[in-house]
Design a protein around this motif. Structure first.
Motif, PDB file in Angstrom:
ATOM      1  N   GLN A 153       4.709 -10.928  24.984  1.00 57.60           N
ATOM      2  CA  GLN A 153       4.446  -9.331  25.698  1.00 57.60           C
ATOM      3  C   GLN A 153       4.817  -8.193  24.819  1.00 57.60           C
ATOM      4  O   GLN A 153       4.453  -7.328  25.282  1.00 57.60           O
ATOM      5  CB  GLN A 153       5.103  -9.230  27.077  1.00 57.60           C
ATOM      6  N   HIS A 154       5.013  -8.394  23.697  1.00 57.54           N
ATOM      7  CA  HIS A 154       4.984  -7.169  22.678  1.00 57.54           C
ATOM      8  C   HIS A 154       4.359  -7.632  21.330  1.00 57.54           C
ATOM      9  O   HIS A 154       4.285  -8.671  21.165  1.00 57.54           O
ATOM     10  CB  HIS A 154       6.587  -7.083  22.202  1.00 57.54           C
ATOM     11  N   ALA A 161      -7.624   1.144  29.903  1.00 52.67           N
ATOM     12  CA  ALA A 161      -8.313   1.349  28.416  1.00 52.67           C
ATOM     13  C   ALA A 161      -9.193  -0.057  28.249  1.00 52.67           C
ATOM     14  O   ALA A 161     -10.153   0.084  27.759  1.00 52.67           O
ATOM     15  CB  ALA A 161      -7.162   1.421  27.622  1.00 52.67           C
ATOM     16  N   ALA A 162      -8.654  -1.163  28.885  1.00 53.88           N
ATOM     17  CA  ALA A 162      -9.097  -2.396  28.444  1.00 53.88           C
ATOM     18  C   ALA A 162     -10.564  -2.414  29.107  1.00 53.88           C
ATOM     19  O   ALA A 162     -11.567  -2.780  28.487  1.00 53.88           O
ATOM     20  CB  ALA A 162      -8.313  -3.455  29.103  1.00 53.88           C
ATOM     21  N   GLU A 217      -8.207  -9.560  25.884  1.00 57.88           N
ATOM     22  CA  GLU A 217      -8.308  -8.189  26.663  1.00 57.88           C
ATOM     23  C   GLU A 217      -8.825  -8.827  28.070  1.00 57.88           C
ATOM     24  O   GLU A 217      -8.439  -8.257  29.240  1.00 57.88           O
ATOM     25  CB  GLU A 217      -9.261  -7.126  25.989  1.00 57.88           C
ATOM     26  N   ALA A 259      -2.134   1.762  33.584  1.00 62.74           N
ATOM     27  CA  ALA A 259      -3.017   2.460  32.245  1.00 62.74           C
ATOM     28  C   ALA A 259      -3.535   1.696  31.291  1.00 62.74           C
ATOM     29  O   ALA A 259      -4.647   1.829  30.736  1.00 62.74           O
ATOM     30  CB  ALA A 259      -1.708   3.530  31.652  1.00 62.74           C
ATOM     31  N   GLY A 260      -2.893   0.493  30.773  1.00 59.31           N
ATOM     32  CA  GLY A 260      -3.514  -0.293  29.834  1.00 59.31           C
ATOM     33  C   GLY A 260      -4.758  -0.920  30.572  1.00 59.31           C
ATOM     34  O   GLY A 260      -5.677  -1.132  29.798  1.00 59.31           O
ATOM     35  N   TYR A 300      -1.351 -13.152  23.682  1.00 64.56           N
ATOM     36  CA  TYR A 300      -1.176 -11.769  24.151  1.00 64.56           C
ATOM     37  C   TYR A 300      -2.068 -11.421  24.640  1.00 64.56           C
ATOM     38  O   TYR A 300      -3.235 -11.129  24.464  1.00 64.56           O
ATOM     39  CB  TYR A 300      -0.825 -11.207  22.852  1.00 64.56           C
ATOM     40  N   LYS A 301      -1.936 -11.045  26.162  1.00 67.66           N
ATOM     41  CA  LYS A 301      -2.750 -10.476  26.913  1.00 67.66           C
ATOM     42  C   LYS A 301      -2.474  -9.067  27.026  1.00 67.66           C
ATOM     43  O   LYS A 301      -1.557  -8.490  27.648  1.00 67.66           O
ATOM     44  CB  LYS A 301      -2.653 -11.151  28.298  1.00 67.66           C
ATOM     45  N   SER A 302      -3.634  -8.184  26.777  1.00 63.53           N
ATOM     46  CA  SER A 302      -3.508  -6.510  26.642  1.00 63.53           C
ATOM     47  C   SER A 302      -3.689  -6.304  28.417  1.00 63.53           C
ATOM     48  O   SER A 302      -4.322  -7.034  29.035  1.00 63.53           O
ATOM     49  CB  SER A 302      -4.128  -6.047  26.029  1.00 63.53           C
ATOM     50  N   GLY A 303      -3.383  -4.942  28.584  1.00 60.43           N
ATOM     51  CA  GLY A 303      -3.849  -4.657  29.990  1.00 60.43           C
ATOM     52  C   GLY A 303      -2.889  -5.044  30.763  1.00 60.43           C
ATOM     53  O   GLY A 303      -2.826  -5.143  31.945  1.00 60.43           O
ATOM     54  N   SER A 304      -1.341  -4.704  30.438  1.00 59.24           N
ATOM     55  CA  SER A 304      -0.377  -5.098  31.385  1.00 59.24           C
ATOM     56  C   SER A 304       0.122  -4.158  32.409  1.00 59.24           C
ATOM     57  O   SER A 304       0.703  -4.305  33.316  1.00 59.24           O
ATOM     58  CB  SER A 304       1.186  -5.514  30.413  1.00 59.24           C
ATOM     59  N   THR A 305      -0.544  -3.008  32.135  1.00 57.51           N
ATOM     60  CA  THR A 305      -0.051  -2.116  33.150  1.00 57.51           C
ATOM     61  C   THR A 305      -1.444  -1.344  33.385  1.00 57.51           C
ATOM     62  O   THR A 305      -2.455  -1.554  33.007  1.00 57.51           O
ATOM     63  CB  THR A 305       0.696  -0.918  32.540  1.00 57.51           C
TER      64      THR A 305
END
Lengths: 729, 729
Positions: free
Chosen positions: A288-289, A260-261, A225, A256-257, A249-254
């Motif tokens: 990325q997925h 949340a992160a 994250e 909105a994301g 996998y790195k979350s927070g790609s957008t």
């Protein structure tokens, strides 16, 4: 400069991620408690080390002798699992230290991630206690850890296989999700897992070093994250990816994301696109997925890497051959052009209506003989134009679909594929529409270490990761370190003056600095007074010039009427000079005006932008893109961590989406890419040599058919570092 | 104009896709033959109609009385399955006709798809025979058909459930793949399948009408390699999507993919991006990954459509909440902004560390009470800011993960969710990481018609399809038909003259035509001789003008020195006129020069391009995009089939990637979007009114803060239609 090499010291994490004794603080007989779960996990999996349940209220927990406190255990524990509330943790760490505990897993939340002052203070207290006691911390706010090869299953996960995928996940749900996916897959297993939680002590870079050294881990897989120290992570990743695949996998790609992160972990998320570029720069396989994480990790662990992007598709149906081709193109892969020999050899064994052009469609040739598919794979594997091989279709299901006596042929085909995979240095990726029902031939492939994918999309993602990895390793094998640059005396003086005056470098100073290090900047001359113009006019002759006001107080020169273009000759210059000075004074009567800068008008070319920032997570980063709308509207820019290798620099030019424009479009000639690569490398070296630079902007640089022209340069100076420290010699 | 309405006549396909009697030509006892498979499929599934095996060599096939030829069967057969080789087909169709057979499934390949003359001839013969005999054709080169509600399983597929997904697939492997995926899913079933093969007779549009009328089909799902008559498909789709969801996967999305498709089916592939735009225009749910076809079809069939794009996420883990947010943003959906009331109500039932801001993270609140998740879903469902609801996390797995006695709470939660889904008009989409192991609570949801997804990505794709469908239906409910345009006399004369002279319209003629239909085109005046300039100069006054040569022989006016810009006053015009004429004559001494066109220079604004083409598959199509590099390099253009509705036109402006530029960037004001929408609608009407237009290009149009200026217009004339036919009145 930052030289990057694996640390020669063994990671201290081995001492407690592979523990010989474990204390469970808060061990319990209540099945809803983590202190119960952990006991069950250890006992059920047959942990061979010593377990010390700590619980003052009972004598035994699940039949194991319990102790009232850590102080009471005989000897030491390598690892302590702390299941008690947040407030108890600092005190417990001191106790851990006294008993020689090397690492503690802190499950409790209520620390920095709350964003509240008392939580932040508690995490501070925790770290103070950790440092004093010498205990390393996993967490806090972690889901825990396991090391299946040591039979340490602190999460008490059921049906989980020991295997070679190491896992670090900032989300407990993501861990569970991957474990359940592996359970359905049936062939994937895990080595060590740890949840970094708040990364108060041990960060992703430390876990990655550990997984890099762990002999049971073939692929390191990370769900991130936020990084705490991105620069050290890049260094660790560069060292590890040379040895084994690293999947992130790195979350927070957008946007909105990211929101949340940050509410979840309190970590700085940074720009996603930049993070991906930097991770790929050091050889990380970025997915990325979330449903691609396990397939890619499995494929990278088991299959050969590919030398390049040219894929040969062998299909037993036209429709799926088309889908495979679509997805390969989208993923940046290519359909290999099969050689004459290959097509001839395929033609000899296939029916006339078969397509011998990639994607090869056997068009019914294998209906009565599924082993023929293996023959086709062997033929395309022999082709020098082919980097990887992709079987697409219904292999494994012939015996159900057509006739039961085809099972023998399918099993022979499977053996031939296994043999081929052993023999060739090209990856063989198998997609079968029968994968969901796992028929015997596919089971055989999987058991022999050939994964079978049930989605064309996932199989293509694996092919793409294998290609990226092969290409990265080849490029990084020849990675050159550029010689460091020695700071220039005049430039150091300019920085000192700017810092003393509390301003950034003037444009002419920035350009002088660039020139001092070999960057081609068109000549510019400063006229402090109108009388300077005679000499300047003589110097520039008939060339049209641009004239710009120089003042630390005027940032937007055009708005202030401080810019005149296409001026020629002394008389014209004098008129323009007077106009500029008058406008600038009218715009800001208080402005201190140093004079007017004159430079020849730039030749026509393609506008590009080069920038340097110091990212709070990743340190110095270089950005490149095309200018104007490309950077402002389309955000078509790419990033590399500094220092850049020549491969890094040239790959930036190939990565931007508008790269076609550099190659020449609408009848225009291609720009001089070598010159741009050289410029990127010089800027990288300059950013390294001058820590005073907090931001650098060359915008625009005009890329020309031969060379380039730096039209505007801006250097933002670090106000924090004192003039004395960086002062003139 | 093309008015689009469902045909009132019932599709003739019902007569043989739901047959009461079937002849199997080439019925066989050899298990490797299709004529055996079909018999087995019918017998095993208990087909209640009459089966007529046709085989001259045996008396019975699998116990059913066989006939030597079609002529020998008593009575008729609604459907004939023809399993014999290609060459036998035309003759058999004549026999079919004599017995009153209504439809024939032709399995054989060897027709047009071979690309060989003999194959093309054979397909011609087949169609001749079909027309003479009145028999409709499925195929040739088809994988067959089934109708599970009639127990017609001609493919003899095992473990296939009757259900409500109708399927038309040009790939047999794709059919198998979906059937196997449904088998693993366990809850999805199918109604009718047909493989259109070469579409010699029955095309996708016909099959779609049938599925639209079929009461057993709730969702029509199509895998398309190429349409034969795209315009009729769009008409059919517009009618059907008003009634039920239509899901299309169109292969050949990339250049590589298109190559494979055309070698496979011989169909024209067209531009993929254009096809997708046109399909979406008529309400089709286009999926772009093959592993999303079944999830999207299932979701559209079972769930409410969404009124808009605002999604409320309820998660029991921050990591997956973040991933869900990332994917929602990527898919063009939004995180709903929860109302004050919603947040207060959530706050009352959740622990303090929960996130009450969307994505809602219950942060452990549900660990001991999984039914609490249903309470959260109910609360967000009540919020007017929310269009759809997304449950993310480990629901269904609490009892395995935490404690077995939580199963009761999970089952109560499932019942509450089922009740909520019945009560609300918002879709409830459930992702669970435990979906792969199908625990009791998830099984209960699925059985009650609430699908559970095992991938966040697939769940988001379903949410996106539900939102697109809801928005489409709302927009198309108010769809207005624009009044048709009456062709202008002068324009008709100009076309006639152009056709007689074998040329396209001159720019001034094209502009006159546009003006005649209310398009705002700045005034332009033609100077045939220098003496005309005095009057023109007077008319334009002080405005700077552009001057362009007019000659049918000079296409590239600038190259010929035929363009001068920013000319002012009569004297200047005379100089420019002479220069243009001299340059043009020098450039092409043979050129017939009509004169020089003068027009005021366009005001500064944003360049856009509007084009019309007549696509061989889809008919007249309008294209819109930003000019210059946006269209040439970035290919950022969008398409709509003509005629456009006002919604179609305004949606084009919102769909281009560079839409931000129309809204005003870099300090510039927004362009007049209403004026652009009006222009698009006028161009659409004009293209309908004049069949002589084969291509129309307005490039550039300068979009202004108020209105627009058509700077250049080009109309390519249909040379095929005779001058007499379209001649002057």
């Amino acid at each position: 400069m930052n030289t990057i090499a694996p640390t020669t010291q063994r990671s201290p994490l081995h001492d407690f991620l592979a523990p010989d004794s474990i204390a469970i603080v808060g061990a319990s007989a209540d099945p809803t408690k983590r202190g119960y779960k952990a006991m069950v996990g250890l006992i059920k999996d047959g942990y061979p080390g010593t377990i010390y349940p700590i619980n003052p209220k009972v004598d035994r927990v699940l039949g194991v002798k319990a102790y009232a406190s850590l102080a009471d255990i005989p000897g030491t524990a390598d690892l302590a699992l702390i299941c008690t509330p947040a407030s108890s943790v600092p005190g417990l760490l001191i106790e851990c230290g006294k008993k020689g505990v090397k690492g503690a897993v802190i499950l409790a939340s209520g620390f920095r991630e709350t964003g509240r002052p008392e939580g932040i203070q508690l995490e501070q207290d925790l770290m103070d206690a950790a440092r004093r006691s010498g205990v390393r911390i996993i967490g806090p706010n972690t889901s825990g850890m396991f090391n299946l090869h040591k039979k340490v299953n602190l999460l008490a996960l059921n049906n989980i296989k020991a295997g070679d995928i190491g896992l670090i996940s900032q989300s407990g749900n993501m861990l569970l999700s991957l474990v359940l996916e592996a359970e359905r897959n049936g062939h994937v297993g895990f080595s060590t897992y740890a949840g970094p939680g708040n990364q108060a002590d041990i960060g992703f870079n430390d876990y990655l070093r550990y997984l890099g050294e762990d002999p049971h881990t073939r692929v390191a897989t990370l769900y991130v994250e936020g990084f705490r120290d991105g620069r050290r992570f890049l260094d660790a990743a560069r060292a590890i990816t040379a040895l084994k695949p690293v999947v992130v996998y790195k979350s927070g790609s957008t946007e909105a994301g990211q929101k949340a992160a940050s509410s979840h972990t309190g970590a700085l998320a940074g720009s996603y696109a930049m993070t991906v570029d930097l991770l790929r720069q050091v050889g990380v396989s970025v997915v990325q997925h979330s449903d691609e994480i396990l397939p890619v990790a499995e494929g990278l662990g088991l299959l050969q890497k590919a030398r390049g992007k040219r894929v040969a598709v062998v299909a037993d149906g036209g429709g799926q051959a088309t889908i495979a081709s679509d997805r390969l193109s989208e993923a940046g892969l290519e359909l290999a052009e099969l050689s004459e020999t290959t097509r001839r050899r395929l033609g000899e064994i296939l029916v006339p209506q078969a397509s011998l052009v990639n994607p090869v469609d056997v068009a019914g040739s294998s209906d009565a003989n599924p082993a023929l598919l293996a023959d086709c794979l062997e033929i395309v594997a022999d082709d020098d134009n082919v980097d990887s091989i992709f079987l697409v279709g219904m292999f494994g299901g012939y015996y159900t679909r057509f006739a039961e006596d085809l099972l023998g042929g399918e099993m022979r085909g499977a053996e031939a594929m296994i043999e081929l995979a052993r023999r060739t240095d090209k990856p063989l990726v198998v997609y079968s529409l029968y994968a969901p029902v796992n028929p015997p031939a596919l089971r055989r492939l999987h058991e022999a270490g050939l994964p079978v994918y049930s989605s064309i999309e996932q199989a293509v993602r694996v092919l793409s990761a294998l290609g990226e990895r092969g290409i990265y390793l080849a490029a990084s094998a020849g990675r050159q370190s550029l010689p460091a640059v020695t700071p220039d005396g005049a430039a150091q003086a300019a920085f000192a003056a700017a810092q003393a005056e509390g301003r950034d470098l003037f444009e002419f100073e920035a350009k002088a600095l660039l020139r001092a290090h070999g960057v081609v900047v068109p000549e510019e001359l400063l006229a402090c007074a109108a009388d300077d113009l005679a000499g300047i006019a003589e110097r520039f002759g008939d060339q049209p010039v641009a004239m710009k006001v120089v003042s630390k107080d005027i940032l937007h020169k055009s708005d202030a009427g401080g810019v005149k273009l296409n001026v020629r000759g002394e008389a014209g210059m004098r008129v323009a000079f007077d106009q500029i000075m008058a406008s600038a004074r009218a715009y800001d009567p208080q402005a201190v005006i140093k004079g007017v800068l004159l430079a020849p008008m730039a030749r026509k070319g393609t506008e590009v932008i080069i920038g340097v920032i110091r990212d709070p997570i990743f340190g110095p980063v270089l950005m490149f893109g095309l200018g104007g709308i490309f950077v402002e509207i389309l955000e078509d820019v790419v990033f590399r961590a500094i220092p850049l290798s020549p491969h890094d620099a040239s790959s930036m030019l190939e990565q931007i989406k508008s790269r076609k424009i550099l190659g020449g479009v609408r009848g225009e000639a291609a720009v001089d890419k070598d010159a741009l690569v050289d410029l990127l490398l010089k800027v990288s070296s300059i950013a390294e040599a001058y820590p005073q630079i907090v931001e650098l902007d060359l915008n625009p640089v005009i890329a020309l058919v031969d060379g380039y022209a730096v039209v505007d340069a801006r250097i933002i100076v670090d106000r924090a570092s004192s003039a004395a420290k960086e002062g003139p010699q």
